[in-house]
Scaffold this motif. Sequence first.
Motif, PDB file in Angstrom:
ATOM      1  N   LEU A  52       0.833  -1.202   0.000  1.00 18.11           N
ATOM      2  CA  LEU A  52       0.000   0.000   0.000  1.00 18.11           C
ATOM      3  C   LEU A  52       0.869   1.254   0.000  1.00 18.11           C
ATOM      4  CD1 LEU A  52      -3.229   0.939   1.611  1.00 18.11           C
ATOM      5  CD2 LEU A  52      -1.258   2.184   2.465  1.00 18.11           C
ATOM      6  N   ARG A  53       1.901   1.266   0.867  1.00 18.69           N
ATOM      7  CA  ARG A  53       2.821   2.402   0.921  1.00 18.69           C
ATOM      8  C   ARG A  53       3.464   2.642  -0.440  1.00 18.69           C
ATOM      9  NH1 ARG A  53       5.805   0.086   5.112  1.00 18.69           N
ATOM     10  NH2 ARG A  53       4.632   0.526   6.968  1.00 18.69           N
ATOM     11  N   ARG A  54       3.799   1.570  -1.108  1.00 16.59           N
ATOM     12  CA  ARG A  54       4.520   1.664  -2.378  1.00 16.59           C
ATOM     13  C   ARG A  54       3.591   2.063  -3.526  1.00 16.59           C
ATOM     14  NH1 ARG A  54       6.305  -3.992  -4.098  1.00 16.59           N
ATOM     15  NH2 ARG A  54       4.337  -3.865  -5.210  1.00 16.59           N
ATOM     16  N   ASP A  55       2.383   1.492  -3.563  1.00 13.49           N
ATOM     17  CA  ASP A  55       1.518   1.654  -4.731  1.00 13.49           C
ATOM     18  C   ASP A  55       0.494   2.776  -4.576  1.00 13.49           C
ATOM     19  OD1 ASP A  55       2.855  -0.509  -5.758  1.00 13.49           O
ATOM     20  OD2 ASP A  55       1.343  -1.959  -5.091  1.00 13.49           O
ATOM     21  N   GLN A  56       0.046   3.035  -3.355  1.00 17.38           N
ATOM     22  CA  GLN A  56      -1.086   3.951  -3.171  1.00 17.38           C
ATOM     23  C   GLN A  56      -0.682   5.310  -2.638  1.00 17.38           C
ATOM     24  OE1 GLN A  56      -4.310   2.770  -3.659  1.00 17.38           O
ATOM     25  NE2 GLN A  56      -4.421   0.691  -2.870  1.00 17.38           N
ATOM     26  N   VAL A  57       0.513   5.394  -2.053  1.00 17.34           N
ATOM     27  CA  VAL A  57       0.878   6.607  -1.328  1.00 17.34           C
ATOM     28  C   VAL A  57       2.163   7.191  -1.894  1.00 17.34           C
ATOM     29  CG1 VAL A  57       1.618   7.479   0.923  1.00 17.34           C
ATOM     30  CG2 VAL A  57      -0.232   5.810   0.801  1.00 17.34           C
ATOM     31  N   GLY A  58       2.169   8.499  -2.107  1.00 21.42           N
ATOM     32  CA  GLY A  58       3.399   9.213  -2.445  1.00 21.42           C
ATOM     33  C   GLY A  58       3.726  10.161  -1.309  1.00 21.42           C
ATOM     34  N   PHE A  59       5.012  10.388  -1.071  1.00 20.79           N
ATOM     35  CA  PHE A  59       5.384  11.307   0.012  1.00 20.79           C
ATOM     36  C   PHE A  59       6.472  12.248  -0.484  1.00 20.79           C
ATOM     37  CE2 PHE A  59       6.056  12.954   4.164  1.00 20.79           C
ATOM     38  CZ  PHE A  59       4.976  12.565   4.941  1.00 20.79           C
ATOM     39  N   VAL A  60       6.286  13.547  -0.224  1.00 18.81           N
ATOM     40  CA  VAL A  60       7.295  14.553  -0.559  1.00 18.81           C
ATOM     41  C   VAL A  60       7.738  15.197   0.749  1.00 18.81           C
ATOM     42  CG1 VAL A  60       7.781  16.685  -1.814  1.00 18.81           C
ATOM     43  CG2 VAL A  60       6.224  14.978  -2.804  1.00 18.81           C
ATOM     44  N   PHE A  61       9.053  15.189   0.996  1.00 16.66           N
ATOM     45  CA  PHE A  61       9.599  15.695   2.255  1.00 16.66           C
ATOM     46  C   PHE A  61      10.170  17.099   2.041  1.00 16.66           C
ATOM     47  CE2 PHE A  61       9.885  11.108   2.220  1.00 16.66           C
ATOM     48  CZ  PHE A  61       9.459  10.729   3.488  1.00 16.66           C
ATOM     49  N   GLN A  62      10.293  17.844   3.140  1.00 20.84           N
ATOM     50  CA  GLN A  62      10.879  19.181   3.057  1.00 20.84           C
ATOM     51  C   GLN A  62      12.319  19.112   2.537  1.00 20.84           C
ATOM     52  OE1 GLN A  62      10.496  21.312   6.742  1.00 20.84           O
ATOM     53  NE2 GLN A  62      11.871  22.954   6.112  1.00 20.84           N
ATOM     54  N   SER A  63      13.024  18.037   2.893  1.00 15.92           N
ATOM     55  CA  SER A  63      14.448  17.930   2.577  1.00 15.92           C
ATOM     56  C   SER A  63      14.723  17.095   1.319  1.00 15.92           C
ATOM     57  CB  SER A  63      15.173  17.320   3.767  1.00 15.92           C
ATOM     58  OG  SER A  63      14.487  16.151   4.173  1.00 15.92           O
ATOM     59  N   PHE A  64      13.744  16.970   0.435  1.00 15.05           N
ATOM     60  CA  PHE A  64      13.853  16.334  -0.888  1.00 15.05           C
ATOM     61  C   PHE A  64      14.036  14.811  -0.831  1.00 15.05           C
ATOM     62  CE2 PHE A  64      16.462  20.451  -1.462  1.00 15.05           C
ATOM     63  CZ  PHE A  64      15.327  21.244  -1.431  1.00 15.05           C
ATOM     64  N   ASN A  65      15.024  14.338   0.011  1.00 16.83           N
ATOM     65  CA  ASN A  65      15.262  12.886   0.151  1.00 16.83           C
ATOM     66  C   ASN A  65      15.490  12.159  -1.170  1.00 16.83           C
ATOM     67  OD1 ASN A  65      14.607  13.525   2.789  1.00 16.83           O
ATOM     68  ND2 ASN A  65      13.636  11.549   3.165  1.00 16.83           N
ATOM     69  N   LEU A  66      16.329  12.737  -2.026  1.00 18.00           N
ATOM     70  CA  LEU A  66      16.703  12.037  -3.258  1.00 18.00           C
ATOM     71  C   LEU A  66      17.927  11.160  -2.984  1.00 18.00           C
ATOM     72  CD1 LEU A  66      16.340  14.991  -5.792  1.00 18.00           C
ATOM     73  CD2 LEU A  66      14.649  13.235  -5.185  1.00 18.00           C
ATOM     74  N   VAL A  67      18.129  10.156  -3.819  1.00 14.10           N
ATOM     75  CA  VAL A  67      19.325   9.317  -3.689  1.00 14.10           C
ATOM     76  C   VAL A  67      20.467  10.033  -4.409  1.00 14.10           C
ATOM     77  CG1 VAL A  67      20.354   7.070  -4.161  1.00 14.10           C
ATOM     78  CG2 VAL A  67      17.903   7.243  -3.642  1.00 14.10           C
ATOM     79  N   PRO A  68      21.539  10.423  -3.660  1.00 16.26           N
ATOM     80  CA  PRO A  68      22.558  11.309  -4.229  1.00 16.26           C
ATOM     81  C   PRO A  68      23.317  10.715  -5.414  1.00 16.26           C
ATOM     82  CG  PRO A  68      23.184  10.581  -2.003  1.00 16.26           C
ATOM     83  CD  PRO A  68      21.772  10.123  -2.234  1.00 16.26           C
ATOM     84  N   THR A  69      23.427   9.380  -5.460  1.00 14.72           N
ATOM     85  CA  THR A  69      24.228   8.759  -6.521  1.00 14.72           C
ATOM     86  C   THR A  69      23.426   8.521  -7.794  1.00 14.72           C
ATOM     87  OG1 THR A  69      23.665   6.634  -5.532  1.00 14.72           O
ATOM     88  CG2 THR A  69      25.795   7.577  -4.939  1.00 14.72           C
ATOM     89  N   LEU A  70      22.128   8.754  -7.762  1.00 19.28           N
ATOM     90  CA  LEU A  70      21.287   8.504  -8.945  1.00 19.28           C
ATOM     91  C   LEU A  70      20.968   9.806  -9.672  1.00 19.28           C
ATOM     92  CD1 LEU A  70      18.676   5.901  -7.555  1.00 19.28           C
ATOM     93  CD2 LEU A  70      20.878   5.473  -8.688  1.00 19.28           C
ATOM     94  N   THR A  71      20.765   9.712 -10.992  1.00 22.89           N
ATOM     95  CA  THR A  71      20.350  10.879 -11.769  1.00 22.89           C
ATOM     96  C   THR A  71      18.888  11.202 -11.468  1.00 22.89           C
ATOM     97  OG1 THR A  71      19.518   9.549 -13.595  1.00 22.89           O
ATOM     98  CG2 THR A  71      21.860  10.177 -13.675  1.00 22.89           C
ATOM     99  N   ALA A  72      18.477  12.370 -11.957  1.00 25.12           N
ATOM    100  CA  ALA A  72      17.080  12.772 -11.775  1.00 25.12           C
ATOM    101  C   ALA A  72      16.141  11.705 -12.331  1.00 25.12           C
ATOM    102  CB  ALA A  72      16.843  14.117 -12.463  1.00 25.12           C
ATOM    103  N   GLU A  73      16.460  11.250 -13.536  1.00 20.68           N
ATOM    104  CA  GLU A  73      15.590  10.252 -14.176  1.00 20.68           C
ATOM    105  C   GLU A  73      15.528   8.969 -13.348  1.00 20.68           C
ATOM    106  OE1 GLU A  73      16.632   9.394 -18.226  1.00 20.68           O
ATOM    107  OE2 GLU A  73      14.704   8.399 -18.577  1.00 20.68           O
ATOM    108  N   GLU A  74      16.696   8.524 -12.848  1.00 23.21           N
ATOM    109  CA  GLU A  74      16.730   7.296 -12.037  1.00 23.21           C
ATOM    110  C   GLU A  74      15.987   7.478 -10.714  1.00 23.21           C
ATOM    111  OE1 GLU A  74      21.023   5.711 -13.811  1.00 23.21           O
ATOM    112  OE2 GLU A  74      20.962   6.943 -12.008  1.00 23.21           O
ATOM    113  N   ASN A  75      16.130   8.671 -10.122  1.00 20.93           N
ATOM    114  CA  ASN A  75      15.397   8.945  -8.882  1.00 20.93           C
ATOM    115  C   ASN A  75      13.887   8.882  -9.107  1.00 20.93           C
ATOM    116  OD1 ASN A  75      16.683   9.794  -6.180  1.00 20.93           O
ATOM    117  ND2 ASN A  75      18.085  10.689  -7.698  1.00 20.93           N
TER     118      ASN A  75
END
Length: 254
Positions: free
Chosen positions: A91-114
Amino acid sequence: MTSPPAPARTIAARTTDLTKIYGKDDAEVRALAGVSVDIHDGEFTAVMGPSGSGKSTLMHCMAALDTPSSGTVHIGDVELSTLKDKALTELRRDQVGFVFQSFNLVPTLTAEENIALPLSIAGRKPDAAWFDTVIDTVGLRDRLGHRPHEMSGGQQQRVACARALVSRPSIIFADEPTGNLDSVASAEVLSFLRRSVSEFGQTVVMVTHDPIAASYTDRVIFLADGLVVDQMRSPSVDSVLEHMTALQARAMEA
Ligand code: ADP
Ligand code: MG
């Protein structure tokens, strides 16, 4: 003459008498004191309130990132406490999206991969046409090969929004998504969230301190001391400020 009935609203998420208590005994903090709220499908809802009023706790409990002390959370028709671990993860994976104040991107991945990451983890490929639409809507076409440190804060947050949107979740929760952004970058992120609701029918719930950010939404829910104390529809900057002033005055009297 009776007026026509109001159109039935589908509920994307609902809390019933939700409480959350952190700590024990002398260290006990009641972050949520009985919150019952409906989030309507296809609407952009803002959650406002003073620091410490329970906004993040409410988002985390609704997004199944934290468990309430009592009360229930529904995402669509599903009551979260009835789900076993595997179903909850899905459910967390398929039904819910979350956007954090601190972005929480994976630093080693490109925008497209993220952006594609949640789908790749789920073993799914993004729908190519939808992926393109999302990329163009957030204006990231020429940044797809960049890693987070090569992008501005606003660009990183647009990547985070695209990542949340690309799996077409039932609901996106955004906790102060513009809290680390300047006014220009904030306006870009807010316009994008607004368009995702108006043009794509996405449901978005956003915590914000900012009356300007709230004015992009359809409805504002005000929290204080872990309770819903007020709400309004079709907010403008001025009407949000008026409500905030009135609530502050009420809190001073109490
Ligand atoms: P807001 O997002 O509105 O600022 P929060 O939901 O973060 O409020 O916090 C509500 C209350 O719960 C605050 O008093 C905060 O200190 C407390 N709180 C939040 N998370 C925790 C935690 N993990 N442990 C203990 N207390 C917490
Ligand atoms: Mg918070």
